[in-house]
Each structure stands twice: as structure tokens, then as C-alpha cells.
Scaffold this active site. Structure first.
Site, PDB file in Angstrom:
ATOM      1  CG  HIS A 169       7.251  -9.494  21.132  1.00  0.00           C
ATOM      2  ND1 HIS A 169       8.603  -9.689  21.016  1.00  0.00           N
ATOM      3  CD2 HIS A 169       6.722  -9.751  19.907  1.00  0.00           C
ATOM      4  CE1 HIS A 169       8.904 -10.050  19.777  1.00  0.00           C
ATOM      5  NE2 HIS A 169       7.776 -10.085  19.077  1.00  0.00           N
ATOM      6  CD  GLU A 178       6.506 -13.329  19.823  1.00  0.00           C
ATOM      7  OE1 GLU A 178       5.790 -13.769  18.911  1.00  0.00           O
ATOM      8  OE2 GLU A 178       7.738 -13.144  19.685  1.00  0.00           O
ATOM      9  CD  GLU A 179      11.001 -13.265  18.687  1.00  0.00           C
ATOM     10  OE1 GLU A 179      10.614 -14.326  18.151  1.00  0.00           O
ATOM     11  OE2 GLU A 179      11.034 -12.177  18.086  1.00  0.00           O
ATOM     12  CG  ASP A 193       5.248  -9.676  16.700  1.00  0.00           C
ATOM     13  OD1 ASP A 193       6.338  -9.096  16.492  1.00  0.00           O
ATOM     14  OD2 ASP A 193       5.163 -10.872  17.004  1.00  0.00           O
ATOM     15  CG  HIS A 239      13.557 -13.897  13.817  1.00  0.00           C
ATOM     16  ND1 HIS A 239      12.937 -15.097  14.070  1.00  0.00           N
ATOM     17  CD2 HIS A 239      12.936 -12.992  14.622  1.00  0.00           C
ATOM     18  CE1 HIS A 239      11.990 -14.938  14.986  1.00  0.00           C
ATOM     19  NE2 HIS A 239      11.974 -13.658  15.330  1.00  0.00           N
TER      20      HIS A 239
END
Length: 231
Positions: free
Chosen positions: A50, A96-97, A124, A194
Site C-alpha cells: 500500500h 489502507e491505514e 505489509d 507508525h
């Protein structure tokens, strides 16, 4: 640190102040490329990652690496002058997030053709040193994939574990399409996931080349089999 403080008997009070907000929706798009199959062009082997990232760091590991090795898999196959029987399609997902918006929309638009989707893959979970594949399919499909990963002995990436997948391909796999994800030495993945540490300095060119090789070999071999993977 907080765990050690608690073990010493300290009472820990945390004040968390967040400034995140949900903004109005805007139009965004998946990015798609493919190598058209020579014999069964309507049948698809899909590789993916992604494009979007969390709001800190650069998104190099999550998921620039996954998007790049998926792109590179097609590039390698093309550079080698190979054309498999089935179409190999790259999708770099958007949104996606925020909730797999790109993946879900793609599924809803193409699920009528689900019988032609041979295998779906998503990277991912990092692009550290490649170890092999995570794969979900029936017993016969697992046997075939075991033979395929044996081709990766020269780069020591022959591991095969049942499971895997990714947020953007979940609907396909839940519907019975064989699928999986890249297995790599990602024990430090959540050091960067993240966070502000998710930058290009995390990426190792040699490791990414190995991940690209796994992706290319698996995608090409499945796409060039005489029959689709059994379901």
C-alpha cells in the site's frame, strides 16, 4: 521504562493528549500495472503493497517497502524477457491505514471475476532479510507452494508457514482465493512501525533485493503453471 518503574512499586499516571482528527473524505486511487499473460490473460496473479502511510515518519517500511518490492517483481520479470501464461498484476493500494478503502473498493469492483483470481499476495510486514512465504490455501495448494519456495534455496528463503495475508487482500482470501505475504526477519518491525523512525534509513538495499526476488519467483512460477492453484 514504565514497566521497570511499576515493578519497583511506582504508581504510574499517564496523561495522553491527542490532536488527531478525521478530515472530510477526498478522492484517491489505487495504482495498477501488469504483465499480460500469454495464454490465460484473464487469469490474475496479484502482488501488492500500500502507498499511503501513517502521519509520522516517511512510511518507508510501512509500506513503501512492500509497494516497491511488488513493483520490482514485475520489473525483474520484464527485464528478464519473461512472459508467464497468466497476467501478473501489481496493485499499490490507497487508503489502507484509514480502513483498507482501496483494497475493499477493488474487491467490490472485481469480485464478479473471483474465479479468475489465481493468487493474491500483499507485503505489509517489513522488507528485512527474506526468509520465505506465509501462505494460506488448501492442502494441495500448500504442497505446490512448498515446491515453489524450494526454488529459493540459493538465497536461503525456503521457509513456508501457513497463514499470512494483508489488510487489502483479506476479502479475497476470506472468499477462498489462495493468498499470502512475504516472510522476512521482521522481529524489529515494530521498532519503526507508525513512528518517526520509519524512514529510508531503515531500508537495506540487499535485503530489499532478496525480498523482490522472492516476490518475483513466487508470482512468476504460479502465473506460469499449467493450471490455477486448487481451492
Amino acid at each position: 521504562m514504565m514497566d521497570r518503574m511499576q515493578q519497583r512499586g511506582y504508581k504510574i499516571v499517564v496523561k495522553l493528549k491527542m490532536s488527531a482528527k478525521t478530515l472530510p473524505s477526498v478522492t484517491s486511487r489505487n495504482t495498477i500495472a501488469e504483465i499480460k499473460g500469454s495464454t490465460y490473460p484473464e487469469q490474475i496473479v496479484l502482488v501488492s503493497g500500500h502507498l499511503d502511510s501513517w502521519d509520522v515518519g516517511q512510511g518507508a517500511m510501512d509500506d513503501g517497502g512492500g509497494a516497491f518490492v511488488s513493483w520490482q517483481a514485475l520489473s525483474l520479470i520484464k527485464q528478464l524477457g519473461l512472459r508467464p501464461k497468466r497476467t501478473i498484476r501489481l496493485v499499490m493500494w490507497t487508503g489502507e491505514e484509514e480502513g483498507a478503502f482501496g483494497g475493499n473498493e477493488y474487491y467490490n469492483r472485481h469480485k464478479k471475476d473471483i474465479a479468475n483470481f489465481d493468487m493474491v499476495l500483499e507485503s505489509d510486514e517489513g522488507t528485512f532479510t527474506a526468509l520465505g512465504m506465509n501462505f494460506q490455501g488448501n492442502h494441495k495448494a500448500m504442497e505446490i507452494m512448498s515446491s515453489i519456495v524450494d526454488l529459493l534455496k540459493p538465497i536461503n528463503a525456503t521457509a513456508l508457514k501457513k497463514g499470512g495475508g494483508g489488510e487489502d487482500i483479506t476479502l479475497w482470501m476470506n472468499a477462498g482465493v489462495p493468498g499470502g505475504s512475504l516472510m522476512n526477519a521482521n522481529d524489529k518491525y515494530f521498532y519503526f512501525h507508525h513512528t518517526d523512525g520509519d524512514t529510508m534509513t531503515v531500508q537495506d538495499p540487499v535485503a530489499m533485493n532478496l525480498c523482490s526476488a522472492v516476490w518475483a519467483v513466487v508470482a512468476y512460477t504460479v502465473a506460469d503453471l499449467e493450471k490455477m492453484l486448487p481451492r
